[in-house]
Design a protein around this motif. Structure first.
Motif, PDB file in Angstrom:
ATOM      1  N   GLN A 137       0.804  -1.221   0.000  1.00  8.79           N
ATOM      2  CA  GLN A 137       0.000   0.000   0.000  1.00  8.79           C
ATOM      3  C   GLN A 137       0.839   1.275   0.000  1.00  8.79           C
ATOM      4  O   GLN A 137       0.340   2.337  -0.373  1.00  8.79           O
ATOM      5  CB  GLN A 137      -0.957  -0.001   1.191  1.00  8.79           C
ATOM      6  N   TYR A 138       2.110   1.172   0.418  1.00 10.95           N
ATOM      7  CA  TYR A 138       2.982   2.346   0.447  1.00 10.95           C
ATOM      8  C   TYR A 138       4.253   1.998  -0.327  1.00 10.95           C
ATOM      9  O   TYR A 138       5.119   1.272   0.163  1.00 10.95           O
ATOM     10  CB  TYR A 138       3.283   2.761   1.889  1.00 10.95           C
ATOM     11  N   TYR A 139       4.349   2.529  -1.543  1.00 10.44           N
ATOM     12  CA  TYR A 139       5.323   2.040  -2.518  1.00 10.44           C
ATOM     13  C   TYR A 139       6.768   2.343  -2.151  1.00 10.44           C
ATOM     14  O   TYR A 139       7.687   1.712  -2.668  1.00 10.44           O
ATOM     15  CB  TYR A 139       5.002   2.607  -3.902  1.00 10.44           C
ATOM     16  N   LYS A 140       7.008   3.296  -1.256  1.00 14.21           N
ATOM     17  CA  LYS A 140       8.384   3.622  -0.876  1.00 14.21           C
ATOM     18  C   LYS A 140       8.848   2.862   0.368  1.00 14.21           C
ATOM     19  O   LYS A 140       9.960   3.072   0.849  1.00 14.21           O
ATOM     20  CB  LYS A 140       8.527   5.126  -0.623  1.00 14.21           C
ATOM     21  N   THR A 141       8.018   1.984   0.878  1.00 16.42           N
ATOM     22  CA  THR A 141       8.345   1.246   2.097  1.00 16.42           C
ATOM     23  C   THR A 141       9.689   0.538   1.985  1.00 16.42           C
ATOM     24  O   THR A 141      10.002  -0.070   0.959  1.00 16.42           O
ATOM     25  CB  THR A 141       7.258   0.192   2.381  1.00 16.42           C
ATOM     26  N   ILE A 142      10.484   0.600   3.053  1.00 22.98           N
ATOM     27  CA  ILE A 142      11.718  -0.186   3.127  1.00 22.98           C
ATOM     28  C   ILE A 142      11.372  -1.477   3.867  1.00 22.98           C
ATOM     29  O   ILE A 142      11.221  -1.494   5.091  1.00 22.98           O
ATOM     30  CB  ILE A 142      12.835   0.588   3.841  1.00 22.98           C
ATOM     31  N   ALA A 143      11.221  -2.557   3.101  1.00 21.88           N
ATOM     32  CA  ALA A 143      10.707  -3.814   3.652  1.00 21.88           C
ATOM     33  C   ALA A 143      11.592  -4.375   4.754  1.00 21.88           C
ATOM     34  O   ALA A 143      11.100  -5.001   5.700  1.00 21.88           O
ATOM     35  CB  ALA A 143      10.540  -4.836   2.529  1.00 21.88           C
ATOM     36  N   SER A 144      12.906  -4.156   4.655  1.00 25.16           N
ATOM     37  CA  SER A 144      13.814  -4.692   5.672  1.00 25.16           C
ATOM     38  C   SER A 144      13.699  -3.949   6.996  1.00 25.16           C
ATOM     39  O   SER A 144      14.269  -4.382   8.000  1.00 25.16           O
ATOM     40  CB  SER A 144      15.261  -4.639   5.173  1.00 25.16           C
ATOM     41  N   HIS A 145      12.963  -2.844   7.013  1.00 25.57           N
ATOM     42  CA  HIS A 145      12.762  -2.072   8.241  1.00 25.57           C
ATOM     43  C   HIS A 145      11.356  -2.286   8.799  1.00 25.57           C
ATOM     44  O   HIS A 145      10.774  -1.378   9.401  1.00 25.57           O
ATOM     45  CB  HIS A 145      13.006  -0.579   7.981  1.00 25.57           C
ATOM     46  N   ILE A 146      10.813  -3.478   8.581  1.00 24.88           N
ATOM     47  CA  ILE A 146       9.505  -3.833   9.132  1.00 24.88           C
ATOM     48  C   ILE A 146       9.660  -5.072  10.000  1.00 24.88           C
ATOM     49  O   ILE A 146      10.325  -6.033   9.616  1.00 24.88           O
ATOM     50  CB  ILE A 146       8.471  -4.119   8.019  1.00 24.88           C
ATOM     51  N   LEU A 147       9.056  -5.042  11.172  1.00 25.47           N
ATOM     52  CA  LEU A 147       9.038  -6.193  12.072  1.00 25.47           C
ATOM     53  C   LEU A 147       7.582  -6.554  12.349  1.00 25.47           C
ATOM     54  O   LEU A 147       6.808  -5.721  12.830  1.00 25.47           O
ATOM     55  CB  LEU A 147       9.762  -5.870  13.382  1.00 25.47           C
ATOM     56  N   GLU A 148       7.220  -7.777  12.019  1.00 22.36           N
ATOM     57  CA  GLU A 148       5.846  -8.224  12.238  1.00 22.36           C
ATOM     58  C   GLU A 148       5.631  -8.626  13.691  1.00 22.36           C
ATOM     59  O   GLU A 148       6.448  -9.338  14.277  1.00 22.36           O
ATOM     60  CB  GLU A 148       5.512  -9.403  11.327  1.00 22.36           C
TER      61      GLU A 148
END
Length: 571
Positions: A370-381
């Protein structure tokens, strides 16, 4: 010894055939030759299939396999398969032996003495009797498609890349909500052509760290002594992968790492299970330190997600410390200040790097989509988040001792006054050095960033500009699609947040060619592009054009900028 009699010759032929069958059904035990291709963990409500849990096995090899050579691992339990031949390229249903009669009309079925699946997910393994892993998958309820959870099976999309997990499993599209014993309804070619990513590290002790990758690794390249180096003369003593997931590698050093020291670790030529090679990647590592008040702060929150979206909270490490988030938590607080609804962030030694932004959410893939600039490696589920009401609420950050490190009392009234639909718009802190309790320190994320900045610097972060400026780069642009100067970048640098922009393009005769922005919320360092096209989406003629920018905010302040840009062409 010879055998001339016909009867003796027949015995030899039969013996040879039996040996040949034995060889063909015992030697084919290579990794991912026998796989689990479908998982029905939550069969209720059923839609034509038996209301029972099942797995589907698929023999990818060219040889028949006797399942009595294998052991199924599930929910920290194991069960052996009975004597049962699965032919090459055949699908077979696996269920509890008490359910076999209900599945036999659908396809060949093998029953197990014990068998159960968790709805929320678990690790499933197929091992040989000698304990060698042939296949593993760690499924999760997050793999289901929206609206297709209960009563639907999870199906593998591309069995040619059977080791790939994330993105290779999805809810069944079949009318019966599953395809036991048959080719999967979602079957498609989805090759894995991307090398693994070194995402982060976990601190174990002063002599050990765990490297975490985003997908399964090739076990041989992952433990190569040539795969990892650390600066400052640090020597690696041993390298071990974590089976069966094979997504992490534990490094043990010859001696302790030093406190208050940052090391550069480099990984080279590490392959994933599909054979894609990570040529080189570096990561800063170090010994973790305790966080003091103000070291880690709340930095952004999405409490009213858009359709199909997820809440998220972003934290930021203001310090130069490596900080472990193990046993930290997010929570709510009531009107009396009592903290409740505490949700753990992680039970692992997840390390928050100095200067790192980290998004905490329930579903990382939703945020990234939903947010195209997201840095995926900076997400913790996280397993779950505290409750965040759409109108107003609180978010509290707690350390492992349940000490309050930060708190933010949010309200939808803190959004920009000109935003009609606040769904999907985050509130960002404009200066992470100022208290979260200061309402004026929070603003709606800019439109140019998609109304949120998960995992990277806020669009509304306090500007160092001393004056408001507007410029166009390049001054001459050539929108011919050659990849060089194809658009004009209209850049703003503002001294404060909250400005809204209307942008217009006029030709040399003063006629309006196009409106580029209408009441668009700007960040303090923002840009809008013009691709050289007019209202009717046709390329404008070569010549010079005037850009008029009108900015205003809810305090009644107005700014106006004019600048010339030339639309050129190459001959």
């Amino acid at each position: 010894m010879t055998c001339a009699k016909p009867g003796c010759r027949s015995i030899l032929i039969c013996t040879f055939c039996i040996l040949l069958l034995f060889i063909n059904t015992t030697l084919a035990q290579q990794t991912n030759e026998l796989i689990i291709s479908e998982i029905m963990a939550d069969p209720t409500p059923a839609k034509g299939l038996p209301e029972k849990e099942y797995l589907e096995l698929y023999n990818r090899s060219g040889k028949a396999l006797n399942l009595n050579q294998f052991v199924l691992g599930y929910n920290n339990s194991t069960v052996s398969f009975p004597d049962f031949i699965i032919q090459p390229k055949e699908y077979v249903i696996v269920t509890n032996r008490n359910n076999v009669s209900e599945f036999q009309a659908i396809g060949r079925t093998v029953g197990l003495s014990s068998f159960s699946l968790l709805n929320t997910g678990t690790t499933l393994t197929l091992k040989t009797n000698s304990n060698r892993t042939v296949f593993s998958v760690t499924y999760t309820s997050k793999w289901y498609s929206t609206g297709k959870t209960q009563g639907f099976s999870l199906e593998m999309i591309d069995t040619e890349f059977a080791c790939v997990e994330t993105g290779n499993w999805v809810s069944s599209e079949a009318v019966l909500q599953g395809t036991p014993g048959k080719e999967n309804s979602v079957k498609a070619s989805r090759p894995d052509l991307t090398p693994p990513v070194l995402q982060r590290y976990e601190y174990l002790n002063n002599q050990q760290i765990k490297l975490v990758f985003n997908e399964k690794l090739d076990s041989l390249s992952a433990v190569s002594q040539l795969a990892y180096t650390v600066d400052k003369s640090v020597q690696i003593k041993s390298i071990v992968t974590e089976s069966p997931a094979n997504t992490s590698v534990t490094l043990t050093f010859q001696s302790d790492l030093q406190t208050k020291t940052s090391y550069t670790l480099t990984a080279r030529n590490v392959a994933d299970c599909s054979g894609n090679v990570l040529k080189e990647a570096s990561l800063q590592v170090g010994i973790v330190s305790e966080a003091d008040s103000g070291d880690v702060v709340l930095n952004e929150i999405l409490f009213n997600p858009g359709s199909g979206g997820e809440d998220f909270v972003e934290i930021y490490n203001r310090s130069n410390k490596f900080i472990s988030l193990k046993n930290w938590a997010l929570a709510n607080a009531d009107n009396t200040g009592t903290v409740g609804n505490i949700k753990p962030i992680t039970l692992t030694n997840y390390v928050l790097m100095p200067g790192q932004f980290l998004v905490l959410t329930r579903n990382a893939s939703v945020i990234s989509s939903q947010y195209y600039k997201t840095i995926a490696s900076h997400i913790l589920e996280m397993e779950s988040l505290p409750a965040f009401a759409n109108e107003k609420g609180t978010v509290v950050l707690l350390n492992q001792l349940r000490k309050v490190l930060d708190r933010f009392d949010y309200s939808e009234t803190m959004h920009h006054g000109l935003i009609d639909n606040k769904a999907g718009v985050s509130l960002e802190k404009s200066d992470y050095n100022l208290p979260s309790s200061l309402p004026s320190n929070w603003h709606s994320a800019a439109a140019s960033d998609g109304y949120a900045t998960p995992g990277y610097a806020n669009s509304q972060y306090k500007s160092a500009a001393e004056s408001n400026t507007f410029m166009i780069e390049p001054e001459v642009f050539t929108p011919d699609g050659d990849g060089s100067d194809d658009v004009a970048q209209l850049k703003f640098q503002l001294t404060q947040t909250g400005f809204v922009a209307n942008l217009y393009v006029f030709d040399a005769n003063g006629r309006m060619l196009k409106q580029l922005a209408q009441n668009q919320i700007l960040g303090v360092n923002d840009q809008i592009v013009w691709d050289g096209k007019s209202y009717n989406n046709e390329l404008a003629p070569v010549g010079y054009y005037i850009i008029l920018a009108e900015l205003f905010n809810t305090n009644g302040e107005k700014l106006e900028f004019k600048a010339k840009v030339v639309l050129g062409a190459k001959y």
